[in-house]
Design a protein around this motif. Structure first.
Motif, PDB file in Angstrom:
ATOM      1  N   PRO A  12      14.210  -5.607 143.690  1.00  3.84           N
ATOM      2  CA  PRO A  12      13.043  -5.719 142.826  1.00  3.84           C
ATOM      3  C   PRO A  12      12.941  -4.467 141.946  1.00  3.84           C
ATOM      4  O   PRO A  12      13.257  -3.369 142.393  1.00  3.84           O
ATOM      5  CB  PRO A  12      11.867  -5.787 143.803  1.00  3.84           C
ATOM      6  CG  PRO A  12      12.487  -6.230 145.092  1.00  3.84           C
ATOM      7  CD  PRO A  12      13.877  -5.690 145.112  1.00  3.84           C
ATOM      8  N   GLY A  13      12.517  -4.667 140.705  1.00  2.11           N
ATOM      9  CA  GLY A  13      12.382  -3.543 139.798  1.00  2.11           C
ATOM     10  C   GLY A  13      13.681  -3.156 139.125  1.00  2.11           C
ATOM     11  O   GLY A  13      13.757  -2.146 138.441  1.00  2.11           O
ATOM     12  N   TYR A  14      14.698  -3.943 139.297  1.00  2.00           N
ATOM     13  CA  TYR A  14      16.003  -3.691 138.681  1.00  2.00           C
ATOM     14  C   TYR A  14      15.902  -3.862 137.153  1.00  2.00           C
ATOM     15  O   TYR A  14      15.199  -4.727 136.666  1.00  2.00           O
ATOM     16  CB  TYR A  14      16.960  -4.717 139.288  1.00  2.00           C
ATOM     17  CG  TYR A  14      18.113  -5.106 138.424  1.00  2.00           C
ATOM     18  CD1 TYR A  14      17.934  -6.036 137.404  1.00  2.00           C
ATOM     19  CD2 TYR A  14      19.359  -4.571 138.630  1.00  2.00           C
ATOM     20  CE1 TYR A  14      18.985  -6.413 136.614  1.00  2.00           C
ATOM     21  CE2 TYR A  14      20.420  -4.939 137.842  1.00  2.00           C
ATOM     22  CZ  TYR A  14      20.225  -5.858 136.834  1.00  2.00           C
ATOM     23  OH  TYR A  14      21.271  -6.224 136.048  1.00  2.00           O
ATOM     24  N   ILE A  15      16.596  -2.999 136.400  1.00  2.00           N
ATOM     25  CA  ILE A  15      16.559  -3.136 134.935  1.00  2.00           C
ATOM     26  C   ILE A  15      17.926  -2.788 134.368  1.00  2.00           C
ATOM     27  O   ILE A  15      18.608  -1.901 134.875  1.00  2.00           O
ATOM     28  CB  ILE A  15      15.447  -2.241 134.329  1.00  2.00           C
ATOM     29  CG1 ILE A  15      15.179  -2.614 132.868  1.00  2.00           C
ATOM     30  CG2 ILE A  15      15.780  -0.763 134.432  1.00  2.00           C
ATOM     31  CD1 ILE A  15      13.836  -2.132 132.363  1.00  2.00           C
ATOM     32  N   GLY A  16      18.347  -3.526 133.347  1.00  2.00           N
ATOM     33  CA  GLY A  16      19.621  -3.212 132.682  1.00  2.00           C
ATOM     34  C   GLY A  16      19.396  -3.164 131.189  1.00  2.00           C
ATOM     35  O   GLY A  16      18.825  -4.096 130.628  1.00  2.00           O
ATOM     36  N   ARG A  17      19.798  -2.046 130.558  1.00  2.00           N
ATOM     37  CA  ARG A  17      19.624  -1.919 129.105  1.00  2.00           C
ATOM     38  C   ARG A  17      20.980  -1.798 128.436  1.00  2.00           C
ATOM     39  O   ARG A  17      21.805  -0.999 128.855  1.00  2.00           O
ATOM     40  CB  ARG A  17      18.807  -0.673 128.758  1.00  2.00           C
ATOM     41  CG  ARG A  17      17.343  -0.757 129.080  1.00  2.00           C
ATOM     42  CD  ARG A  17      16.601   0.416 128.436  1.00  2.00           C
ATOM     43  NE  ARG A  17      15.216   0.467 128.856  1.00  2.00           N
ATOM     44  CZ  ARG A  17      14.798   1.125 129.934  1.00  2.00           C
ATOM     45  NH1 ARG A  17      15.666   1.782 130.678  1.00  2.00           N
ATOM     46  NH2 ARG A  17      13.522   1.129 130.254  1.00  2.00           N
ATOM     47  N   LEU A  18      21.156  -2.580 127.368  1.00  2.00           N
ATOM     48  CA  LEU A  18      22.401  -2.517 126.595  1.00  2.00           C
ATOM     49  C   LEU A  18      22.019  -2.127 125.166  1.00  2.00           C
ATOM     50  O   LEU A  18      21.288  -2.858 124.500  1.00  2.00           O
ATOM     51  CB  LEU A  18      23.084  -3.890 126.602  1.00  2.00           C
ATOM     52  CG  LEU A  18      24.422  -3.986 125.875  1.00  2.00           C
ATOM     53  CD1 LEU A  18      25.511  -3.273 126.658  1.00  2.00           C
ATOM     54  CD2 LEU A  18      24.802  -5.447 125.654  1.00  2.00           C
ATOM     55  N   TYR A  19      22.496  -0.960 124.718  1.00  2.00           N
ATOM     56  CA  TYR A  19      22.132  -0.447 123.389  1.00  2.00           C
ATOM     57  C   TYR A  19      23.202  -0.792 122.369  1.00  2.00           C
ATOM     58  O   TYR A  19      24.394  -0.598 122.635  1.00  2.00           O
ATOM     59  CB  TYR A  19      22.003   1.085 123.424  1.00  2.00           C
ATOM     60  CG  TYR A  19      20.833   1.595 124.229  1.00  2.00           C
ATOM     61  CD1 TYR A  19      19.622   1.881 123.609  1.00  2.00           C
ATOM     62  CD2 TYR A  19      20.948   1.809 125.596  1.00  2.00           C
ATOM     63  CE1 TYR A  19      18.546   2.364 124.343  1.00  2.00           C
ATOM     64  CE2 TYR A  19      19.878   2.290 126.335  1.00  2.00           C
ATOM     65  CZ  TYR A  19      18.679   2.562 125.706  1.00  2.00           C
ATOM     66  OH  TYR A  19      17.620   3.029 126.423  1.00  2.00           O
ATOM     67  N   GLY A  20      22.769  -1.237 121.199  1.00  2.00           N
ATOM     68  CA  GLY A  20      23.707  -1.469 120.101  1.00  2.00           C
ATOM     69  C   GLY A  20      23.858  -0.215 119.253  1.00  2.00           C
ATOM     70  O   GLY A  20      23.159   0.780 119.466  1.00  2.00           O
ATOM     71  N   PRO A  21      24.775  -0.247 118.266  1.00  2.00           N
ATOM     72  CA  PRO A  21      24.957   0.909 117.381  1.00  2.00           C
ATOM     73  C   PRO A  21      23.755   1.093 116.443  1.00  2.00           C
ATOM     74  O   PRO A  21      22.941   0.185 116.286  1.00  2.00           O
ATOM     75  CB  PRO A  21      26.216   0.550 116.587  1.00  2.00           C
ATOM     76  CG  PRO A  21      26.260  -0.939 116.606  1.00  2.00           C
ATOM     77  CD  PRO A  21      25.660  -1.364 117.912  1.00  2.00           C
TER      78      PRO A  21
END
Length: 675
Positions: A383-392
């Motif tokens: 719970p509370g897991y987060i994944g961020r993928l940043y673009g250019p």
């Protein structure tokens, strides 16, 4: 003057024609309706006196290494009320080595007088022809006339105002102040200036707007350029004179198709008694109009004159920066993450994974057997897991269209598990511009978002899991970015060799229609455990398939392309196919050359292949006109629905090669995920 105009007629550039006494090497296609040449009226026309669908007129072979502008002066007339299928005039580009003509422009508005269309042709090393097609539609009283075709070197937004069509520039009519043509030594003209800039003569022409009829405070006159039809950037220059007794505001704007104005230039000096040169950097990555606007505050304002608008593909300022390439902000994740990255503070939120072909778990969107991104893959379900993928980083003040595919696998409604944020770097502000609302279907679904930010920014894909029950699997693939709004991109003319089956069956027909033929459908097929759940194009669109429950074992269905133009050199055919179901039969692709009885087999798959849409690639050659045939054969049981979608014909060899052209069943490595 008469001698001048005759000399001008003799110097018509290749592909130009005024239809005075001949068609200048333009030829009509005898398989269709005839065009009639009216020498005395200087035009060529087609009407509904003959039965037929359309008339086709093609230019002699042309060649131009520089940009050129095609101006078409035409009229579509009818006596009947609005028809559901009106007459229209289309203009195509037929390039050497291409099996398809590219539609550049199409019009159906009727008028009482002639209209002008301006089209930019980009520089190319290929020879080409211009093809005009008059479609008569269902209108019983329509006629289409073409008065002049003029091809000139340069760009369509350039103009010296010496010709009566004013290069397609139009004045936006206002009861009190308007742009008028000045010069030409007309005695009664209100011409306020002694000489134009082009010829430096009283015979020359220019555009001007005068305050003498101003009735209200802030009266505005607008002169609007033709719309740019191809991406261009560089230096826009023009000459102007400004004489003012009270304040005049002279401004130049760009206006995009959604009506958004951007100011690019404004007068700074109060007075210029002589022609002054103005130069301004100009970027039109998507269709734009240039608007010259003059605002007056009183009837004693003065005047503004304008002449010699020109364009150069080199910026006026010494800025050398390479223009932003939107392809750098996209990724299909086949090789790596491209220019995307993750913040390691979050932990490894997104993993690049690949699924071998199987009948339980769908593969990626790009090919069906390649890589995609999966969030929360290790099934930790913390719970509370987060994944961020940043673009250019993206430049500010540009309109963008972001498209990507996502798929959700889980038990419950997974709204909010995937969201897209715009991250403005200098403000450290995150703005949510999209989030997923639907429940998991396990289908690759397309999302598209238009956005425009004043400052440089990044796109961030965020997958978030609040509690164990919310944590399904979130998949992401085929991220692409284009310039212009998504709505504007949808208005663009379609790729000529592409068929997504969204509107119709495009260039394909059926040998015979019936229950045992190909059907166009959206959503899942009626029989369980066979056929796709959705199409490949958007996840919610249309595809073609055979309904096995209507057919008997061994029955065949044919989808046949119309006759395609033969070319020298290799061609590449890409398509997506879906063969899922225990009783699946055969799918084959054939090439049939004009004049041959035999069909040449190019590609075949036998039996169940995968639960995913898989990409097929075929490289072939045909110097004669030919047809491509998709043949599906029903298998042993009703779980034998076979589907195809997203067919694309391209000139030149395939960039990738498919190892196996003729294959049966799938390998045994089922349901393995590779990290």
């Amino acid at each position: 003057l008469a001698a001048l105009s005759l000399a001008g007629a003799a110097l018509l550039s290749p592909g130009s024609c005024a239809f005075e006494d001949s068609a200048c090497g333009y030829e009509w296609d005898y398989a269709h309706l005839p065009w009639a040449l009216h020498g005395e009226g200087h035009y060529i026309s087609v009407d509904t006196t003959y039965e037929g669908e359309k008339a086709v007129l093609s230019s002699p072979e042309l060649y131009s290494e520089e940009w050129s502008c095609v101006r078409l002066i035409y009229q579509i007339a009818t006596t009947s009320e609005a028809s559901p299928d009106p007459a229209r005039l289309n203009l195509y580009l037929r390039q050497e080595g291409e099996s398809f003509d590219r539609l550049l422009w199409s019009a159906k508005e009727t008028s009482d007088s002639w209209l002008i269309a301006s089209l930019d042709l980009m520089n190319s090393t290929k020879k080409y022809k211009i093809v005009l097609e008059g479609e008569m539609g269902q209108d019983k009283s329509a006629s289409i006339a073409v008065f002049e075709i003029k091809i000139t070197p340069g760009y369509c937004i350039e103009c010296d105002f010496e010709e009566n069509h004013l290069c397609g520039f139009v004045n936006r009519w206002n009861p009190n102040v308007n742009w008028f043509v000045g010069g030409g030594n007309i005695r009664n003209s209100q011409s306020v200036l002694p000489k134009d800039h082009t010829l430096n003569s009283e015979l020359g022409h220019y555009m001007y707007v005068d305050s003498v009829y101003v009735k209200h405070f802030q009266e505005v006159a607008q002169l609007i350029s033709p719309k740019t039809m191809a991406p261009m950037s560089g230096c826009l220059s023009f000459y102007y004179q400004l004489k003012q007794e009270s304040s005049i505001v002279f401004t130049v704007y760009l206006r995009d198709t959604s009506g958004f104005y951007e100011e690019i230039w404004k007068t700074d000096s109060a007075l210029s008694a002589d022609w002054a040169l103005a130069e301004v950097d100009f970027d039109a990555p998507y269709p734009m109009e240039v608007i010259f606007e003059v605002a007056f505050n009183s009837a004693k304002g003065g005047y503004v004159a304008l002449d010699d608008i020109s364009f150069s593909p080199v910026y006026c300022s010494n800025q050398t920066g390479t223009p932003f390439n939107p392809a750098e902000a996209g990724c299909n994740f086949e090789e790596d993450l491209c220019n995307f990255y993750q913040d390691h503070k979050d932990g490894p939120g997104w993993s690049r994974v690949k699924v071998k072909r199987n009948v339980y778990r769908a593969g990626d969107h790009t090919t069906g057997f390649g890589y995609y991104l999966l969030a929360n893959t290790k099934f930790t379900s913390q719970p509370g897991y987060i994944g961020r993928l940043y673009g250019p980083t993206l430049p500010g003040n540009l309109q963008f269209c972001l498209r990507f595919y996502y798929a959700l696998y889980g038990f419950f409604k997974m709204s909010g598990t995937l969201a897209v944020y715009i991250f403005e770097e200098n403000h450290v502000v995150q703005e949510k511009i999209w989030s997923v609302l639907d429940s998991p279907k396990g289908v690759w679904t397309q999302a598209e978002i238009s956005f425009k930010k004043p400052m440089p920014c990044k796109v961030v894909f965020v997958s978030w899991c609040k509690s164990f029950w919310d944590c399904g699997l979130v998949a992401l693939d085929d991220v692409s970015l284009s310039l212009g709004s998504c709505q504007a991109a949808d208005l663009l003319l379609p790729n000529p060799g592409e068929c997504t089956f969204e509107k119709d069956e495009c260039m394909f027909t059926q040998k015979k229609r019936g229950r045992g033929s190909w059907h166009r459908r959206r959503g899942p097929t009626p029989t369980s455990y066979t056929g796709p759940k959705g199409d490949h194009t958007t996840g919610v669109g249309y595809y073609m398939y055979i309904e096995a429950s209507n057919m008997v074992y061994g029955q065949r269905a044919y989808l046949v392309s119309r006759s395609l133009r033969g070319t020298s050199g290799k061609q590449c055919l890409t398509f997506f196919y879906h063969m899922y179901g225990g009783g699946t039969g055969l799918l084959s692709v054939y090439l049939k050359k004009e004049g041959d009885e035999e069909e040449i087999p190019l590609w075949r798959r036998t039996g169940e292949q995968s639960i995913s849409w898989l990409r097929g690639l075929i490289e072939y050659e045909s110097d004669r006109n030919y047809q491509i045939i998709f043949e599906a054969i029903r298998g042993v049981s009703m779980r034998s629905d076979t589907a195809i979608d997203d067919i694309l014909f391209q000139a030149g060899p395939c960039l990738e090669v498919e190892e196996i052209q003729f294959a049966s069943g799938y390998p045994d490595s089922l349901n393995e995920i590779e990290y």
